[in-house]
Design an enzyme around this catalytic site. Structure first.
Site, PDB file in Angstrom:
ATOM      1  N   CYS A   1       5.612  -0.926  -5.545  1.00  0.00           N
ATOM      2  CA  CYS A   1       4.674  -1.935  -6.046  1.00  0.00           C
ATOM      3  C   CYS A   1       5.170  -2.376  -7.427  1.00  0.00           C
ATOM      4  CB  CYS A   1       3.247  -1.412  -6.074  1.00  0.00           C
ATOM      5  SG  CYS A   1       2.981   0.003  -7.168  1.00  0.00           S
TER       6      CYS A   1
ATOM      7  N   CYS B   1      -0.473   2.422  -9.252  1.00  0.00           N
ATOM      8  CA  CYS B   1      -1.662   2.250  -8.394  1.00  0.00           C
ATOM      9  C   CYS B   1      -1.283   2.284  -6.911  1.00  0.00           C
ATOM     10  CB  CYS B   1      -2.393   0.944  -8.719  1.00  0.00           C
ATOM     11  SG  CYS B   1      -3.072   0.869 -10.400  1.00  0.00           S
ATOM     12  N   ARG B   2      -0.814   1.162  -6.378  1.00  0.00           N
ATOM     13  CA  ARG B   2      -0.655   1.028  -4.926  1.00  0.00           C
ATOM     14  C   ARG B   2       0.414   1.939  -4.318  1.00  0.00           C
ATOM     15  NH1 ARG B   2       0.291  -5.240  -5.191  1.00  0.00           N
ATOM     16  NH2 ARG B   2       1.219  -4.502  -7.141  1.00  0.00           N
ATOM     17  N   SER B   3       1.638   1.923  -4.876  1.00  0.00           N
ATOM     18  CA  SER B   3       2.698   2.685  -4.191  1.00  0.00           C
ATOM     19  C   SER B   3       2.538   4.203  -4.310  1.00  0.00           C
ATOM     20  CB  SER B   3       4.093   2.207  -4.603  1.00  0.00           C
ATOM     21  OG  SER B   3       4.320   2.374  -5.972  1.00  0.00           O
TER      22      SER B   3
ATOM     23  N   ASN C   1       4.044   0.960 -10.144  1.00  0.00           N
ATOM     24  CA  ASN C   1       4.142   2.332  -9.607  1.00  0.00           C
ATOM     25  C   ASN C   1       3.109   3.278 -10.243  1.00  0.00           C
ATOM     26  OD1 ASN C   1       6.567   5.044  -9.476  1.00  0.00           O
ATOM     27  ND2 ASN C   1       5.293   4.310  -7.829  1.00  0.00           N
TER      28      ASN C   1
HETATM   29  P1  4NP Z   1       0.526  -1.358  -9.208  1.00  0.00           P
HETATM   30  O1  4NP Z   1      -0.510  -1.981 -10.263  1.00  0.00           O
HETATM   31  O2  4NP Z   1       1.657  -2.355  -9.075  1.00  0.00           O
HETATM   32  O3  4NP Z   1      -0.271  -1.229  -7.956  1.00  0.00           O
HETATM   33  O4  4NP Z   1       0.981  -0.029  -9.792  1.00  0.00           O
HETATM   34  C1  4NP Z   1      -0.102  -2.432 -11.517  1.00  0.00           C
HETATM   35  C2  4NP Z   1       0.113  -1.540 -12.525  1.00  0.00           C
HETATM   36  C3  4NP Z   1       0.502  -1.975 -13.794  1.00  0.00           C
HETATM   37  C4  4NP Z   1       0.688  -3.317 -13.997  1.00  0.00           C
HETATM   38  C5  4NP Z   1       0.479  -4.218 -12.985  1.00  0.00           C
HETATM   39  C6  4NP Z   1       0.093  -3.776 -11.744  1.00  0.00           C
HETATM   40  N1  4NP Z   1       1.073  -3.769 -15.284  1.00  0.00           N
HETATM   41  O5  4NP Z   1       1.172  -4.997 -15.464  1.00  0.00           O
HETATM   42  O6  4NP Z   1       1.299  -2.954 -16.188  1.00  0.00           O
END
Ligand code: 4NP
Length: 156
Positions: free
Chosen positions: A13, A18-20, A16
Site C-alpha cells: 500500500c 494501514c492496509r498492507s 505500509n
Molecule cells: P496505508 O495508509 O497506505 O494504508 O498504509 C497510509 C498511511 C500513511 C500515509 C498515507 C496512507 N501517509 O501519507 O503518510
C-alpha cells in the site's frame, strides 16, 4: 489468473502502516487455518518510506484487535529485490499499481495484481488514513474476503 503456483506474496500500500500490514496479518491467519503457514512466505511493504520502522497505525491496530488480529509488522518500503523474491505482489489501489509498474525492473519475475480482483464486486481497498472508523472497518471487511479468495485462487 489462476496458475496456483504462488509460494510467496507481498502486499503493498502507500505507507505500509494501514492496509498492507492488515492484509499480511489476515493472510497469515487464513494460511494458518489452512495449515499452510510454513509453506507460503508473506510480507508487506509501502510505496513510500516515510513511516519506515514504525508499527502499524494505532487506529488500524485497534480495529484489528477488535477482530482478533495482532499486527506485528514494522513499515518498510518496497525494494528492488522484492520483484524477484516474491511470486505475487498485490497492491491495494490504482495508485499503488501505477507506482509498482514504475518500480518494477524489466526482467522482474513477480506477477503484479490488485486486491480488487479478489473481491466481489471488484473494488480498490481505499486508503483509510484520513478517514474515520468506518474506513478502517471497511478495509478489514474487504481484506478478509480478498485473502480467502487469494488462498482459493492462487494457492490451493
Ligand atoms: P496505508 O495508509 O497506505 O494504508 O498504509 C497510509 C498511511 C500513511 C500515509 C498515507 C496512507 N501517509 O501519507 O503518510
Amino acid at each position: 489468473m489462476e496458475n496456483k503456483k504462488v509460494k510467496s506474496i507481498l502486499f503493498v500500500c502507500l505507507g505500509n502502516i494501514c492496509r498492507s500490514p492488515m492484509a499480511e496479518t489476515i493472510m497469515a491467519k487464513v494460511l494458518e487455518d489452512a495449515g499452510l503457514s510454513s509453506e507460503i512466505k508473506i510480507d508487506s511493504a509501502g510505496i513510500i518510506d516515510y513511516h519506515e520502522g514504525e508499527k502499524a497505525d494505532s487506529r488500524m491496530r485497534q480495529h484489528a484487535a477488535d477482530h482478533g488480529y495482532d499486527i506485528l509488522h514494522r513499515s518498510r518500503p518496497v525494494k528492488e529485490e522484492d520483484f524477484y523474491e516474491f511470486d505475487l505482489i498485490i497492491g491495494m489501489d490504482q495508485s499503488n499499481m501505477r507506482e509498482l509498474e514504475y518500480k518494477r525492473p524489466s526482467d522482474a519475475t513477480a506477477r503484479l495484481a490488485m486486491a480488487a480482483q479478489y473481491v466481489t464486486p471488484p473494488q480498490p481497498v481505499p486508503d483509510p488514513y484520513y478517514g474515520g472508523d468506518a474506513g478502517f472497518e471497511f478495509v478489514i471487511t474487504l481484506l478478509e474476503e480478498a485473502c480467502r479468495n487469494i488462498l482459493e485462487m492462487e494457492i490451493q
